[in-house]
Design an enzyme around this catalytic site. Structure first.
Site, PDB file in Angstrom:
ATOM      1  N   GLY A  85       0.778  -1.236   0.000  1.00 18.54           N
ATOM      2  CA  GLY A  85       0.000   0.000   0.000  1.00 18.54           C
ATOM      3  C   GLY A  85       0.807   1.284   0.000  1.00 18.54           C
ATOM      4  O   GLY A  85       0.245   2.372   0.065  1.00 18.54           O
ATOM      5  N   PRO A 132       4.964  -4.826  -0.996  1.00 13.08           N
ATOM      6  CA  PRO A 132       4.796  -3.705  -1.931  1.00 13.08           C
ATOM      7  C   PRO A 132       4.566  -4.195  -3.356  1.00 13.08           C
ATOM      8  O   PRO A 132       5.267  -5.083  -3.826  1.00 13.08           O
ATOM      9  CB  PRO A 132       6.149  -2.970  -1.839  1.00 13.08           C
ATOM     10  CG  PRO A 132       7.124  -4.041  -1.462  1.00 13.08           C
ATOM     11  CD  PRO A 132       6.370  -5.025  -0.606  1.00 13.08           C
ATOM     12  N   GLY A 133       3.578  -3.639  -4.020  1.00 12.19           N
ATOM     13  CA  GLY A 133       3.362  -3.933  -5.436  1.00 12.19           C
ATOM     14  C   GLY A 133       3.629  -2.664  -6.232  1.00 12.19           C
ATOM     15  O   GLY A 133       4.639  -2.511  -6.909  1.00 12.19           O
ATOM     16  N   ARG A 134       2.717  -1.691  -6.034  1.00 17.59           N
ATOM     17  CA  ARG A 134       2.812  -0.417  -6.739  1.00 17.59           C
ATOM     18  C   ARG A 134       4.173   0.255  -6.549  1.00 17.59           C
ATOM     19  O   ARG A 134       4.750   0.796  -7.492  1.00 17.59           O
ATOM     20  CB  ARG A 134       1.720   0.512  -6.192  1.00 17.59           C
ATOM     21  CG  ARG A 134       1.615   1.839  -6.886  1.00 17.59           C
ATOM     22  CD  ARG A 134       0.701   2.798  -6.102  1.00 17.59           C
ATOM     23  NE  ARG A 134      -0.414   2.163  -5.477  1.00 17.59           N
ATOM     24  CZ  ARG A 134      -1.644   2.096  -5.988  1.00 17.59           C
ATOM     25  NH1 ARG A 134      -1.912   2.683  -7.127  1.00 17.59           N
ATOM     26  NH2 ARG A 134      -2.606   1.467  -5.343  1.00 17.59           N
ATOM     27  N   ARG A 137      -7.643   3.377 -14.234  1.00 20.54           N
ATOM     28  CA  ARG A 137      -7.542   3.967 -12.902  1.00 20.54           C
ATOM     29  C   ARG A 137      -8.125   5.372 -12.820  1.00 20.54           C
ATOM     30  O   ARG A 137      -8.660   5.774 -11.797  1.00 20.54           O
ATOM     31  CB  ARG A 137      -6.084   3.956 -12.418  1.00 20.54           C
ATOM     32  CG  ARG A 137      -5.533   2.526 -12.266  1.00 20.54           C
ATOM     33  CD  ARG A 137      -4.207   2.476 -11.522  1.00 20.54           C
ATOM     34  NE  ARG A 137      -4.362   2.821 -10.130  1.00 20.54           N
ATOM     35  CZ  ARG A 137      -4.122   3.991  -9.615  1.00 20.54           C
ATOM     36  NH1 ARG A 137      -3.631   4.963 -10.372  1.00 20.54           N
ATOM     37  NH2 ARG A 137      -4.327   4.223  -8.340  1.00 20.54           N
ATOM     38  N   TYR A 182     -10.934   5.412 -10.166  1.00 24.74           N
ATOM     39  CA  TYR A 182     -10.562   5.981  -8.862  1.00 24.74           C
ATOM     40  C   TYR A 182     -10.385   7.494  -8.899  1.00 24.74           C
ATOM     41  O   TYR A 182      -9.916   8.072  -7.930  1.00 24.74           O
ATOM     42  CB  TYR A 182      -9.228   5.411  -8.366  1.00 24.74           C
ATOM     43  CG  TYR A 182      -9.119   3.912  -8.387  1.00 24.74           C
ATOM     44  CD1 TYR A 182      -9.998   3.109  -7.663  1.00 24.74           C
ATOM     45  CD2 TYR A 182      -8.107   3.290  -9.112  1.00 24.74           C
ATOM     46  CE1 TYR A 182      -9.865   1.743  -7.674  1.00 24.74           C
ATOM     47  CE2 TYR A 182      -7.966   1.918  -9.119  1.00 24.74           C
ATOM     48  CZ  TYR A 182      -8.853   1.144  -8.396  1.00 24.74           C
ATOM     49  OH  TYR A 182      -8.717  -0.214  -8.409  1.00 24.74           O
ATOM     50  N   CYS A 230     -16.017   4.290 -26.506  1.00 22.37           N
ATOM     51  CA  CYS A 230     -17.322   4.937 -26.689  1.00 22.37           C
ATOM     52  C   CYS A 230     -17.904   5.303 -25.343  1.00 22.37           C
ATOM     53  O   CYS A 230     -18.896   4.713 -24.909  1.00 22.37           O
ATOM     54  CB  CYS A 230     -18.242   4.012 -27.441  1.00 22.37           C
ATOM     55  SG  CYS A 230     -17.593   3.708 -29.070  1.00 22.37           S
ATOM     56  N   GLU A 231     -17.266   6.219 -24.677  1.00 25.96           N
ATOM     57  CA  GLU A 231     -17.700   6.553 -23.327  1.00 25.96           C
ATOM     58  C   GLU A 231     -17.034   7.857 -22.916  1.00 25.96           C
ATOM     59  O   GLU A 231     -15.813   7.996 -23.060  1.00 25.96           O
ATOM     60  CB  GLU A 231     -17.255   5.398 -22.404  1.00 25.96           C
ATOM     61  CG  GLU A 231     -17.718   5.560 -21.020  1.00 25.96           C
ATOM     62  CD  GLU A 231     -17.837   4.222 -20.277  1.00 25.96           C
ATOM     63  OE1 GLU A 231     -18.080   3.179 -20.913  1.00 25.96           O
ATOM     64  OE2 GLU A 231     -17.679   4.261 -19.061  1.00 25.96           O
ATOM     65  N   TYR A 245      -1.096  -1.756 -11.854  1.00 25.11           N
ATOM     66  CA  TYR A 245      -2.551  -1.746 -11.987  1.00 25.11           C
ATOM     67  C   TYR A 245      -3.024  -1.104 -13.296  1.00 25.11           C
ATOM     68  O   TYR A 245      -4.123  -0.548 -13.340  1.00 25.11           O
ATOM     69  CB  TYR A 245      -3.214  -1.071 -10.773  1.00 25.11           C
ATOM     70  CG  TYR A 245      -2.810  -1.715  -9.466  1.00 25.11           C
ATOM     71  CD1 TYR A 245      -3.234  -3.006  -9.148  1.00 25.11           C
ATOM     72  CD2 TYR A 245      -1.966  -1.065  -8.568  1.00 25.11           C
ATOM     73  CE1 TYR A 245      -2.841  -3.619  -7.961  1.00 25.11           C
ATOM     74  CE2 TYR A 245      -1.566  -1.673  -7.382  1.00 25.11           C
ATOM     75  CZ  TYR A 245      -2.009  -2.947  -7.092  1.00 25.11           C
ATOM     76  OH  TYR A 245      -1.627  -3.554  -5.918  1.00 25.11           O
TER      77      TYR A 245
HETATM   78  N1  LLP Z   1      -0.969  -7.034  -0.079  1.00 23.63           N
HETATM   79  C1  LLP Z   1      -2.292  -7.186  -0.112  1.00 23.63           C
HETATM   80  C2  LLP Z   1      -2.915  -8.146   0.798  1.00 23.63           C
HETATM   81  C3  LLP Z   1      -3.083  -6.424  -0.994  1.00 23.63           C
HETATM   82  O1  LLP Z   1      -4.399  -6.576  -1.000  1.00 23.63           O
HETATM   83  C4  LLP Z   1      -2.452  -5.505  -1.859  1.00 23.63           C
HETATM   84  C5  LLP Z   1      -3.233  -4.707  -2.805  1.00 23.63           C
HETATM   85  C6  LLP Z   1      -1.048  -5.393  -1.811  1.00 23.63           C
HETATM   86  C7  LLP Z   1      -0.334  -6.169  -0.895  1.00 23.63           C
HETATM   87  C8  LLP Z   1      -0.276  -4.478  -2.708  1.00 23.63           C
HETATM   88  O2  LLP Z   1      -0.628  -3.158  -2.544  1.00 23.63           O
HETATM   89  P1  LLP Z   1       0.242  -2.005  -3.276  1.00 23.63           P
HETATM   90  O3  LLP Z   1       1.583  -1.971  -2.589  1.00 23.63           O
HETATM   91  O4  LLP Z   1       0.394  -2.387  -4.707  1.00 23.63           O
HETATM   92  O5  LLP Z   1      -0.570  -0.772  -3.098  1.00 23.63           O
HETATM   93  N2  LLP Z   1      -6.303  -1.490  -8.150  1.00 23.63           N
HETATM   94  C9  LLP Z   1      -6.003  -0.509  -7.122  1.00 23.63           C
HETATM   95  C10 LLP Z   1      -5.141  -1.095  -6.036  1.00 23.63           C
HETATM   96  C11 LLP Z   1      -5.752  -2.320  -5.397  1.00 23.63           C
HETATM   97  C12 LLP Z   1      -4.835  -2.900  -4.371  1.00 23.63           C
HETATM   98  C13 LLP Z   1      -5.331  -4.188  -3.877  1.00 23.63           C
HETATM   99  N3  LLP Z   1      -4.485  -4.822  -2.933  1.00 23.63           N
HETATM  100  C14 LLP Z   1      -5.287   0.661  -7.780  1.00 23.63           C
HETATM  101  O6  LLP Z   1      -5.125   0.668  -8.989  1.00 23.63           O
HETATM  102  O7  LLP Z   1      -4.950   1.645  -7.107  1.00 23.63           O
END
Ligand code: LLP
Length: 463
Positions: free
Chosen positions: A278, A321-323, A360, A364, A391-392, A421
Site C-alpha cells: 500500500g 509492496p506492489g505499486r 484507474r 478511482y 465509446c464513453e 494496476y
Molecule cells: N498485499 C495485499 C494483501 C493487498 O491486498 C495488496 C493490494 C497489496 C499487498 C499491494 O498493494 P500495493 O503496494 O500495490 O498498493 N487497483 C487498485 C489497487 C488495489 C490494491 C489491492 N491490494 C489501484 O489501482 O490503485
C-alpha cells in the site's frame, strides 16, 4: 486527486470531481525524476529515451499504445526494498500490480518473494520458476481447487482470510499429508488512503477477520488446534497509495496486541507479522513518496517499540509492496489522433488507447501526468484532457495536464507511472487489443507480454 481519498467503487464521468490542476510547469519539456523511471531522459534531439532507446524507434518497432518497462529501474527498486529491510525481514512483491514470467524471473534473481492472489498468478509464478516456498497465497475467496494447488505446490504461506478458509486449508493440508504454514489476515479497524487514515470502529469490508469482538483471537484459537496448519503469524493490509505512516503505526500496534494476547492465552509467541503493501508513489509532481529505507526504519521502529512494551521478542516482519516497486518503472506511450480545442475551457487530446489500458482514472479519479515524448517544444502550454478512443465520455487517461499548444496528430505522448494496476487491470472493452509490455534495458528492448491480436479475440469467441 492522487492526494485525496482513494475512492471506493466505480465512478462515472458525469460525477467526476471538478478539475484539479496547478499551473503549468516552468518547462514542459522537463522530466520530474519522481514520476519517471531512472533511465528515462531526453536525447540531444529532445526525444524521450528509455534504457538508451528513443521512443520513436520503440513506437515503430512495437506500435502504440504500449507499456515500456525499465528493467534496470525495476531491479534497482527490488534491491532497494530488500536492502532496506535487510536479512531479518522478507519482501513479497504483490503480483497483482503487474505479473509476467519475466518479472517473476527478475524477482527471483533479486531475492524477493512473491505474493499471488489467484490460481492464474500462482501458475505464472511457478511456471517461471519461483520456488514455492517463496510464494504467499492470498485472497478472500480462494477456491478449493486453488487451495489444493497451493498446498500441493508447497507454497511458503497461505494467508487465511475467513473462518471457512481455516477449515478448508486445514482439511486440504491433512488430505495431502502436509502441515501448511499459514498467517491469519486480520482487519485492524484502520483504513488508510494516501495522506489520511481513518480508524473505524467496525470492520465493514470483505477482507480478513476483525480484531474487534474477539474474532481474530477466535480464529487463532481454531488455527492452533488444527494439525494441518502451522500458524506462523498475523497479517494486516490497510489500504493503497499511502504516504502517511500513521496508519501502519496503528495497525502494527493492534497486531502486536493480538500477539501478546495469543502468548497470554496459549503460551505461544507467533514468529511473524506481515504489514501488507500500500505504499504510495508519485503519479504527479505533487506526490512525495517515501523511500524504502525510511519505510523500513519506520515500520521496524514501530514493531520493536510495541513488542518491547508488550514484553514480546520482535517477530520477523514482512511487507508486500506492489505499486511501489513496479509503478514508477513503466510509462505508456500513445500516439495523438485527434485534437479538439474548446475555447476558454480545455483541449481534448485523443490517443490510440484509453480506459482499456488505464482504468484507474475512470475508476478511482486517479491523477496522472503526461509529456510530449517524440520531441520538445517551446510553444505556449495549453490545458489538455487526454482521452481514449472508447465509446464513453468517462474514457479519460489524464484528466488535467498541460501540453505544448503546437501538439499535432502523430505526436507521441507518454504517461509515466503506469507500471502498476494498468496492464494488470486492462480490458478488451470495445474489443480493444490489450497493449504489449516491452522491457527495455541497456539499449535492448524485448516484448515480455505481447500485444493482443484480433485472432486472440476470435479465438475466445467460439461462435
Ligand atoms: N498485499 C495485499 C494483501 C493487498 O491486498 C495488496 C493490494 C497489496 C499487498 C499491494 O498493494 P500495493 O503496494 O500495490 O498498493 N487497483 C487498485 C489497487 C488495489 C490494491 C489491492 N491490494 C489501484 O489501482 O490503485
Amino acid at each position: 486527486m492522487s492526494r485525496s481519498a482513494h475512492p471506493a467503487g466505480p465512478r462515472h464521468a458525469d460525477v467526476m470531481s471538478e478539475g484539479h490542476y496547478t499551473a503549468p510547469a516552468d518547462d514542459l519539456n522537463a522530466l520530474d525524476e519522481k514520476v519517471w523511471s531512472s533511465t528515462v531522459t531526453r536525447d540531444e534531439h529532445g526525444a524521450l529515451t528509455v534504457g538508451g532507446i528513443e521512443v520513436s524507434r520503440l513506437a515503430e518497432e512495437f506500435g502504440t499504445p504500449a507499456y515500456f518497462l525499465d528493467e534496470a529501474d525495476f531491479r534497482a527498486r527490488c534491491r532497494a526494498w530488500s536492502d532496506a529491510f535487510g536479512p531479518g525481514a522478507d519482501v513479497f512483491y504483490a503480483g497483482k500490480a503487474f505479473l509476467s514470467r519475466a518479472v517473476v524471473r527478475w524477482l527471483k534473481e533479486e531475492g524477493l518473494n512473491l505474493d499471488v492472489c489467484s490460481g492464474g498468478e500462482l501458475t505464472t509464478a511457478l511456471d517461471a520458476g519461483m520456488p514455492a516456498e517463496r510464494i504467499a497465497f492470498h485472497g478472500n475467496n480462494k477456491t478449493v481447487e486453488e487451495i489444493e494447488r497451493a498446498v500441493g505446490a508447497g507454497v511458503g504461506r497461505i494467508v487465511l482470510d475467513s473462518f471457512q478458509e481455516i477449515v478448508r486449508v486445514a482439511h486440504t493440508a491433512r488430505r495431502l499429508g502436509r502441515r501448511q504454514p499459514v498467517q491469519i489476515r486480520v482487519t485492524v479497524g484502520v483504513e488508510a488512503h494516501t495522506h489520511e487514515f481513518i480508524a473505524t470502529a467496525h470492520e465493514d469490508q470483505k477482507f480478513g477477520i476483525a480484531l474487534a469482538g474477539g474474532q481474530a483471537a477466535e480464529a487463532v484459537r481454531r488455527a492452533l488446534t488444527l494439525d494441518g496448519l502451522e500458524l506462523i503469524g498475523i497479517h494486516s493490509h490497510i489500504g493503497s497509495q499511502i504516504f502517511d505512516m500513521a496508519g501502519f503505526e496503528v495497525s502494527a500496534r493492534r497486531v502486536v496486541q493480538l500477539l501478546a494476547e495469543v502468548r497470554d492465552e496459549h503460551g505461544v509467541e507467533l514468529p511473524e507479522i506481515d504489514l501488507g503493501g500500500g505504499l504510495g508513489i508519485a503519479y504527479t509532481s505533487e506526490d512525495d513518496p517515501r523511500e524504502p529505507h525510511e519505510i523500513a526504519k519506520s515500520l521496524g521502529d514501530i514493531v520493536t517499540r510495541e513488542c518491547e512494551a508488550a514484553g514480546l521478542a520482535t517477530p520477523r516482519i514482512s511487507v508486500e509492496p506492489g505499486r511501489a516497486i513496479v509503478g514508477p518503472t513503466a510509462f505508456t506511450l500513445y500516439e495523438v489522433g485527434t485534437i479538439k480545442p474548446l475555447e476558454g475551457l480545455r483541449t481534448y487530446v485523443s490517443v490510440d488507447g484509453g480506459m482499456s489500458d488505464n482504468i484507474r482514472t475512470a475508476l478511482y479519479d486517479a491523477e496522472y501526468s503526461v509529456t510530449l515524448a517524440s520531441r520538445t517544444s517551446d510553444a505556449e502550454p495549453m490545458l489538455v484532457r487526454v482521452v481514449g478512443k472508447h465509446c464513453e465520455s468517462g474514457d479519460i487517461v489524464v484528466k488535467d495536464a498541460f501540453l505544448p499548444s503546437d501538439l499535432a496528430p502523430g505526436d507521441l505522448i507518454a504517461v509515466p507511472a503506469t507500471g502498476a494496476y494498468c496492464r494488470s487491470m486492462a480490458s478488451n472493452y470495445n474489443h480493444a487489443l490489450r497493449p504489449p509490455v516491452v522491457a527495455v534495458r541497456d539499449g535492448a528492448a524485448r516484448v515480455i507480454v505481447r500485444r493482443e491480436t484480433e485472432e486472440d479475440l476470435l479465438r475466445l469467441d467460439v461462435g
